[in-house]
Scaffold this active site. Structure first.
Site, PDB file in Angstrom:
ATOM      1  N   HIS A   1      69.377  -6.835   8.052  1.00  0.00           N
ATOM      2  CA  HIS A   1      69.291  -7.278   9.529  1.00  0.00           C
ATOM      3  C   HIS A   1      70.945  -7.312  10.149  1.00  0.00           C
ATOM      4  CE1 HIS A   1      71.183 -11.327   8.881  1.00  0.00           C
ATOM      5  NE2 HIS A   1      70.360 -11.436   8.006  1.00  0.00           N
TER       6      HIS A   1
ATOM      7  N   CYS B   1      69.935 -12.692   2.691  1.00  0.00           N
ATOM      8  CA  CYS B   1      69.709 -11.643   3.365  1.00  0.00           C
ATOM      9  C   CYS B   1      70.941 -10.486   2.976  1.00  0.00           C
ATOM     10  CB  CYS B   1      69.255 -11.655   4.762  1.00  0.00           C
ATOM     11  SG  CYS B   1      67.607 -12.239   4.869  1.00  0.00           S
TER      12      CYS B   1
END
Length: 193
Positions: free
Chosen positions: A153, A169
Site C-alpha cells: 500500500h 505490510c
C-alpha cells in the site's frame, strides 16, 4: 569533541591542515579517504534491476518480488514490456515479517484502515477505524494479498520509505503505489523474500 567523518568534513579538515602548514608529509588524501570508506557499510546493490527467472517459473498475470533485506519491490509485466523497481518500507521486526508466495486478491483505490487485533493490543490508543484520506496509514491505494491483514500500500508519511517501519505490510510512496496499482491485476503473483 564532535568529529565530522563525512567526505566533506574530511576534505575540509585536510585542506585546513595543508593550508596551515600543519601537514608535512602525509599519505595522499584519496588513500586516507579510501581507508575510511572501507569501514562504511553501503547499500549499493539494493537498487539494481533483477531478472524474474530465478524467482518465478512464468510471468502469467505479472509478478512482484519484494526483497525485505534491500527494501525494494520489483514488478514485471506478463509480456515483459514493463519492469519497475520501487523503494519500500518493510516490517519493523522479523516476527512481523512474512515471507513466501502469495498473490493479489483485491485492489482498493482510497482504502480504509482498521488495526489488526495484534496491533490494537500493542497500541491500544490507536483508533478502531480510519476512512480514506490524508490520515489513513494505507495511503491512496492498497493491493490486498491472500494472507490476511497483509497489503502492499501507499503511505502519506514519506519518511517511512526505505526503513523498517511497518506492522507487516509493504509500503510505497503514494505516486508509486498508484502506478503499481495500474499495472498489477487480481491474481498477480507476489513473492516476499
Amino acid at each position: 569533541m564532535k568529529y565530522d567523518f563525512s567526505r566533506r568534513g574530511f576534505l575540509a579538515g585536510s585542506a585546513a591542515m595543508i593550508g596551515s602548514g600543519a601537514v608535512a608529509q602525509t599519505a595522499n588524501s584519496t588513500e586516507i579517504e579510501s581507508d575510511i570508506s572501507q569501514g562504511v557499510q553501503r547499500n549499493i546493490s539494493s537498487f539494481r534491476s533483477l531478472d524474474w527467472q530465478p524467482y518465478f517459473s512464468n510471468l502469467r498475470n505479472g509478478a512482484i518480488l519484494v526483497d525485505i533485506q534491500s527494501r525494494a519491490l520489483h514488478y514485471w509485466s506478463e509480456d515483459q514490456s514493463t519492469y519497475k523497481l520501487y523503494p519500500t518500507s518493510v516490517p519493523l521486526t522479523d516476527d512481523l515479517t512474512r515471507t513466501g508466495r502469495t498473490e493479489i486478491t483485491r485492489k482498493v483505490d482510497g482504502p480504509s484502515w482498521a488495526p489488526t487485533p495484534a496491533m490494537k493490543i500493542r497500541n491500544p490508543e490507536w483508533p478502531d477505524f480510519i476512512g480514506p484520506g490524508p490520515d489513513n496509514p494505507l495511503g491512496t491505494h492498497a493491493l490486498h494479498l491472500s494472507w490476511q491483514y497483509y497489503r502492499i500500500h501507499g503511505t502519506h508519511d514519506t519518511r517511512k520509505i526505505g526503513r523498517r517501519s511497518s506492522n507487516g505490510c509493504i509500503g510505497l510512496y503514494n505516486e508509486q503505489i498508484a502506478e503499481l496499482y495500474g499495472y498489477a491485476n487480481i491474481g498477480t503473483q507476489v513473492l516476499l523474500i
